[in-house]
Motif scaffolding. Structure first.
Motif, PDB file in Angstrom:
ATOM      1  N   SER A  89      -4.211   2.535  -0.175  1.00  0.00           N
ATOM      2  CA  SER A  89      -3.022   3.233  -0.695  1.00  0.00           C
ATOM      3  C   SER A  89      -3.133   4.753  -0.614  1.00  0.00           C
ATOM      4  CB  SER A  89      -2.742   2.799  -2.138  1.00  0.00           C
ATOM      5  OG  SER A  89      -2.167   1.513  -2.167  1.00  0.00           O
ATOM      6  N   PRO A  90      -4.293   5.340  -0.938  1.00  0.00           N
ATOM      7  CA  PRO A  90      -4.386   6.814  -0.849  1.00  0.00           C
ATOM      8  C   PRO A  90      -4.081   7.365   0.541  1.00  0.00           C
ATOM      9  CG  PRO A  90      -6.224   5.920  -2.109  1.00  0.00           C
ATOM     10  CD  PRO A  90      -5.510   4.748  -1.510  1.00  0.00           C
ATOM     11  N   LEU A  91      -4.261   6.546   1.578  1.00  0.00           N
ATOM     12  CA  LEU A  91      -3.964   6.996   2.937  1.00  0.00           C
ATOM     13  C   LEU A  91      -2.513   7.458   3.061  1.00  0.00           C
ATOM     14  CD1 LEU A  91      -4.675   7.167   6.015  1.00  0.00           C
ATOM     15  CD2 LEU A  91      -3.966   4.764   6.175  1.00  0.00           C
ATOM     16  N   PHE A  92      -1.614   6.791   2.330  1.00  0.00           N
ATOM     17  CA  PHE A  92      -0.192   7.068   2.484  1.00  0.00           C
ATOM     18  C   PHE A  92       0.329   8.135   1.522  1.00  0.00           C
ATOM     19  CE2 PHE A  92      -0.988   2.746   3.978  1.00  0.00           C
ATOM     20  CZ  PHE A  92      -0.528   2.859   5.287  1.00  0.00           C
ATOM     21  N   GLU A  93      -0.530   8.614   0.647  1.00  0.00           N
ATOM     22  CA  GLU A  93      -0.115   9.704  -0.231  1.00  0.00           C
ATOM     23  C   GLU A  93       0.227  10.947   0.579  1.00  0.00           C
ATOM     24  OE1 GLU A  93      -3.231  10.205  -3.047  1.00  0.00           O
ATOM     25  OE2 GLU A  93      -2.816   8.304  -4.092  1.00  0.00           O
ATOM     26  N   ALA A 127       0.841  -1.201   0.000  1.00  0.00           N
ATOM     27  CA  ALA A 127       0.000   0.000   0.000  1.00  0.00           C
ATOM     28  C   ALA A 127       0.876   1.250   0.000  1.00  0.00           C
ATOM     29  CB  ALA A 127      -0.923   0.002   1.214  1.00  0.00           C
ATOM     30  N   VAL A 128       1.936   1.212   0.796  1.00  0.00           N
ATOM     31  CA  VAL A 128       2.871   2.342   0.819  1.00  0.00           C
ATOM     32  C   VAL A 128       3.627   2.421  -0.503  1.00  0.00           C
ATOM     33  CG1 VAL A 128       4.835   3.377   2.025  1.00  0.00           C
ATOM     34  CG2 VAL A 128       3.098   2.116   3.320  1.00  0.00           C
ATOM     35  N   GLU A 129       4.015   1.259  -1.023  1.00  0.00           N
ATOM     36  CA  GLU A 129       4.724   1.235  -2.308  1.00  0.00           C
ATOM     37  C   GLU A 129       3.872   1.860  -3.409  1.00  0.00           C
ATOM     38  OE1 GLU A 129       6.719  -1.976  -5.453  1.00  0.00           O
ATOM     39  OE2 GLU A 129       5.449  -2.667  -3.796  1.00  0.00           O
ATOM     40  N   ALA A 161      -6.805  -5.217   0.136  1.00  0.00           N
ATOM     41  CA  ALA A 161      -6.986  -4.050   1.000  1.00  0.00           C
ATOM     42  C   ALA A 161      -5.866  -3.040   0.793  1.00  0.00           C
ATOM     43  CB  ALA A 161      -7.032  -4.481   2.458  1.00  0.00           C
ATOM     44  N   ALA A 162      -4.662  -3.536   0.497  1.00  0.00           N
ATOM     45  CA  ALA A 162      -3.530  -2.626   0.285  1.00  0.00           C
ATOM     46  C   ALA A 162      -3.823  -1.636  -0.836  1.00  0.00           C
ATOM     47  CB  ALA A 162      -2.269  -3.430  -0.023  1.00  0.00           C
ATOM     48  N   PRO A 219     -13.248 -10.362   0.337  1.00  0.00           N
ATOM     49  CA  PRO A 219     -12.502 -10.170   1.592  1.00  0.00           C
ATOM     50  C   PRO A 219     -11.350  -9.185   1.403  1.00  0.00           C
ATOM     51  CG  PRO A 219     -12.807 -12.504   1.124  1.00  0.00           C
ATOM     52  CD  PRO A 219     -13.204 -11.770  -0.111  1.00  0.00           C
ATOM     53  N   ILE A 220     -11.145  -8.342   2.395  1.00  0.00           N
ATOM     54  CA  ILE A 220      -9.988  -7.453   2.373  1.00  0.00           C
ATOM     55  C   ILE A 220      -9.035  -7.782   3.531  1.00  0.00           C
ATOM     56  CG2 ILE A 220     -11.141  -5.589   1.138  1.00  0.00           C
ATOM     57  CD1 ILE A 220     -11.625  -4.194   3.801  1.00  0.00           C
ATOM     58  N   TYR A 221      -9.294  -8.916   4.185  1.00  0.00           N
ATOM     59  CA  TYR A 221      -8.393  -9.474   5.194  1.00  0.00           C
ATOM     60  C   TYR A 221      -8.054 -10.890   4.741  1.00  0.00           C
ATOM     61  CZ  TYR A 221      -9.929  -5.830   8.533  1.00  0.00           C
ATOM     62  OH  TYR A 221     -10.212  -4.649   9.169  1.00  0.00           O
ATOM     63  N   TYR A 222      -6.824 -11.343   5.051  1.00  0.00           N
ATOM     64  CA  TYR A 222      -6.508 -12.736   4.725  1.00  0.00           C
ATOM     65  C   TYR A 222      -6.717 -13.661   5.923  1.00  0.00           C
ATOM     66  CZ  TYR A 222      -1.743 -11.890   6.650  1.00  0.00           C
ATOM     67  OH  TYR A 222      -0.661 -11.579   7.436  1.00  0.00           O
ATOM     68  N   ASP A 223      -6.973 -13.065   7.102  1.00  0.00           N
ATOM     69  CA  ASP A 223      -7.388 -13.845   8.266  1.00  0.00           C
ATOM     70  C   ASP A 223      -8.390 -12.997   9.038  1.00  0.00           C
ATOM     71  OD1 ASP A 223      -5.750 -11.969   9.470  1.00  0.00           O
ATOM     72  OD2 ASP A 223      -4.201 -13.381  10.075  1.00  0.00           O
ATOM     73  N   ASP A 224      -8.302 -12.960  10.345  1.00  0.00           N
ATOM     74  CA  ASP A 224      -9.281 -12.181  11.098  1.00  0.00           C
ATOM     75  C   ASP A 224      -8.837 -10.759  11.390  1.00  0.00           C
ATOM     76  OD1 ASP A 224      -7.352 -13.458  12.853  1.00  0.00           O
ATOM     77  OD2 ASP A 224      -8.500 -12.619  14.508  1.00  0.00           O
ATOM     78  N   ASN A 225      -7.541 -10.434  11.165  1.00  0.00           N
ATOM     79  CA  ASN A 225      -7.093  -9.095  11.546  1.00  0.00           C
ATOM     80  C   ASN A 225      -5.997  -8.503  10.675  1.00  0.00           C
ATOM     81  OD1 ASN A 225      -4.259  -9.428  13.150  1.00  0.00           O
ATOM     82  ND2 ASN A 225      -5.548 -11.216  13.503  1.00  0.00           N
TER      83      ASN A 225
END
Length: 670
Positions: A648-652, A444-446, A643-644, A631-637
């Protein structure tokens, strides 16, 4: 686990039938069932397994020794074969039916990965090495183990491995003139070595300690030595009640006093083992605690109850049906199915075998056994037969593997290795530091990097929060944090640092009731205000230490979904539901209140910038585990690669202004 309820020489019609032991089985199986169905307060019900180990060890020694006393030396090998034949007739029919039933039902409901895993576990259960198989995958108490339909068969494997080894020791050390002295010495020495191994591995490798035969043998041998003691010493009638009640006090104490975070099966397990041994030693054949209609009925059916109860528990987890009412329904269903299994499988097979020759019985059992195993191999070779299910259902389930493909290479777990993976170009554009939650947002940062020449540097360590001075048992977490805080000074000052951790898990525990997993100045057994203050200060100190050299961005905690999202989402799809698992904003805020407060304090103290992912993951007062049905999780958390892309816009924001300007502004605020 095998309960020895009906060895041919230990039936109700036989004078050697022990009603007290049969009643003790009822206590043990109820403890295990109540524990798995999450009955309040029965937090140590898993110790019922240990009690069954004692019972099996006692009855095994009784069978072998009493038959040895009646046999001649040339008959010993035949005696051993007869013992194994009796065990196979007792154990395998019901086990084969349970495994076959799961394989058939799995065809209709399990995704390819789950179905392939079930097939693998079925083979290991039927060949009695499931303890080894499961030990290599996850811990018994891990949340992922709730999805293992044959998790409970590990104890069957331990007992069968015991049967392969210990009777041989008794057989070759037995002489009628020695009166059992040699076997007693050998078994006692083996017990001591096994107990020492259990104590050692419980602290150094708890998963191995729980599953493997060498660390469990002492529990079964305790029962065997109890038999040898009863041959030499008989309690006086006036002392029997005191001995029995003392034993039950220890047994019942273990049901309530321990939990899944207790060290097991080390020193703590001595309590139920000693308790069960005392109850058997007391020989109170008419005790109201064991000889009543209720305990005798349950004890006789304990093997079937045990074999069927866990698949029912796993089904409830599979369906997401874990309300108190649904769990109570599961217990009732276990009793009904266990009773039917006892009547139509256990008793029916026993009557059927009486009419058949040993050759025919062996042929029938082996044919049934290998038919199931061949089916397992076909399922594995065809990768779980993905074509039998709706394509989207399979795709949703496969999101469990939608993880950064370089995770195993770049993410540190357990022991220290020098991290330093980069994603992107050749020039460091940002550093991401934290635990496995930080590892899940690397791409996501990448994706948010403003230039192709820049990259993201990953420094992440499982279950190791970015807290200054943090310590942790049996991992290199402390060394990693010390290394990271020193190493970050060498990076160019304009490089921003993104800190992300599952902070609330360290505050409240990864699951309810878990003791603190990290400590600072001293160890804590509870999350006292003093402990929480140390944790809060350590979070702030680490962030502010890094902020002396770099712009720092802290990510708010990710919502935790409580259930594995891909599996729950796939089931929702089959049921025609649009959304998978979710939690309310109120739940999120309650769990993460202290984490937010600590992050805000870091912002106030040293200008740390806060990044909030909730606008990308939550809406309508809920935080969802899915987006547009996926799903945007691969497990429970942990966020998946899907999801990444979403966050991604969060890290812009990290790269919105010239990096040098950001650093100058931060220095000004300080």
């Amino acid at each position: 686990m095998q309960y020895n309820t009906s060895h041919p020489i230990l039936t109700k019609e036989n004078e050697r039938f022990r009603a007290d032991i049969n009643g003790l089985r009822a206590w043990a199986v109820l403890a295990v069932i109540f524990y798995h169905f999450e009955i309040p307060w029965i937090t140590g019900g898993f110790s019922g397994v240990d009690i069954f180990f004692v019972i099996s060890g006692f009855l095994m020694a009784k069978i072998i020794i009493e038959d040895l006393e009646k046999s001649t030396y040339p008959q010993r090998f035949k005696l051993l074969l007869s013992f194994y034949f009796a065990r196979a007739k007792r154990i395998l029919p019901t086990l084969i039916v349970v495994c076959s039933t799961l394989i058939i039902l799995g065809w209709f409901f399990l995704g390819p990965i789950e179905y392939k895993t079930l097939a693998k576990h079925t083979t290991s259960a039927l060949l009695f090495f499931s303890n080894i198989q499961l030990q290599q995958e996850a811990g018994y108490f891990d949340i992922s183990s709730q999805e293992k339909w044959l998790l409970h068969t590990w104890s069957l494997a331990v007992e069968w491995q015991f049967y392969l080894v210990i009777p041989l020791l008794i057989l070759f050390s037995w002489t009628k003139n020695s009166k059992g002295k040699a076997p007693t010495i050998i078994l006692g020495s083996t017990l001591l070595l096994s107990l020492l191994a259990a104590i050692y591995y419980t602290t150094t490798d708890p998963n191995k300690a729980f599953y493997i035969f060498p660390t469990r043998a002492w529990e079964i041998l305790s029962g065997s030595l109890t038999f040898f003691i009863t041959r030499k010493i008989k309690p006086k009638e006036k002392h029997k009640k005191l001995i029995e009640y003392s034993g039950f006090s220890l047994v019942i104490f273990s049901f309530f006093a321990f939990n899944k975070y207790s060290e097991w099966p080390g020193i703590n397990a001595i309590i139920p083992i000693l308790g069960a041994s005392l109850i058997i030693f007391s020989e109170r054949f008419d005790s109201p605690l064991t000889k009543n209609i209720f305990t005798q009925w349950l004890g006789t059916r304990s093997y079937s109850l045990y074999l069927w109860h866990w698949p029912i528990v796993a089904t409830l987890y599979f369906l997401g049906s874990t309300t108190p009412k649904e769990l109570l329904t599961g217990i009732i269903l276990t009793i009904i199915i266990g009773a039917l299994s006892y009547r139509y499988i256990e008793e029916a097979s026993r009557k059927f075998f009486k009419k058949k020759s040993p050759t025919k019985i062996i042929t029938l059992i082996l044919t049934s056994l290998f038919t199931v195993i061949i089916c397992d191999k076909l399922i594995a070779s065809r990768k779980g037969y993905p074509d039998r299910l709706p394509e989207k259902y399979v795709q949703i389930l496969n999101e469990v593997d939608n993880i950064n493909p370089r995770r195993s290479e770049c993410h540190v777990s357990g022991m220290m290795k020098t991290p330093g993976c980069t994603f992107g170009g050749e020039q460091i554009g940002a550093l991401v530091i934290g635990d496995s939650h930080a590892a899940s947002i690397i791409t996501a940062v990448e994706n948010s990097l403003p230039e192709k020449k820049l990259n993201v540097l990953q420094w992440t360590f499982s279950a190791c929060p970015t807290f200054k001075g943090v310590k942790q048992e049996n991992t290199a977490c402390s060394s990693f944090i010390d290394w990271a805080l020193e190493k970050q000074k060498e990076l160019a000052p304009q490089v921003p640092v993104i800190i992300m951790n599952e902070t609330s898990a360290y505050i409240h525990g990864f699951s309810h009731g878990q003791p603190p997993t990290v400590y600072f100045n001293k160890k804590y057994t509870e999350r006292t205000p003093e402990y929480l203050k140390e944790l809060r200060n350590a979070l702030i100190d680490a962030a502010c230490e890094i902020s002396k050299y770099h712009p720092v961005f802290m990510v708010r905690p990710i919502p935790e979904m409580k259930v594995p999202v891909p599996a729950a989402s796939a089931r929702a799809f089959l049921l025609g539901k649009n959304n998978g698992p979710s939690i309310s904003i109120e739940e999120y805020q309650e769990r993460n209140r202290l984490a937010w407060e600590a992050q805000d304090a870091a912002h106030e103290k040293c200008g740390v910038t806060i990044l909030d992912p909730l606008p990308y993951l939550c809406r309508d007062d809920k935080c969802y585990g899915t987006k547009d049905g996926w799903p945007i999780y691969y497990d429970d958390n942990h966020l998946s690669e899907r999801a990444a892309k979403i966050i991604s816009p969060l890290f812009e924001r990290v790269f919105q202004r010239p990096l040098q300007t950001q650093k100058s502004e931060k220095l000004t605020t300080q």
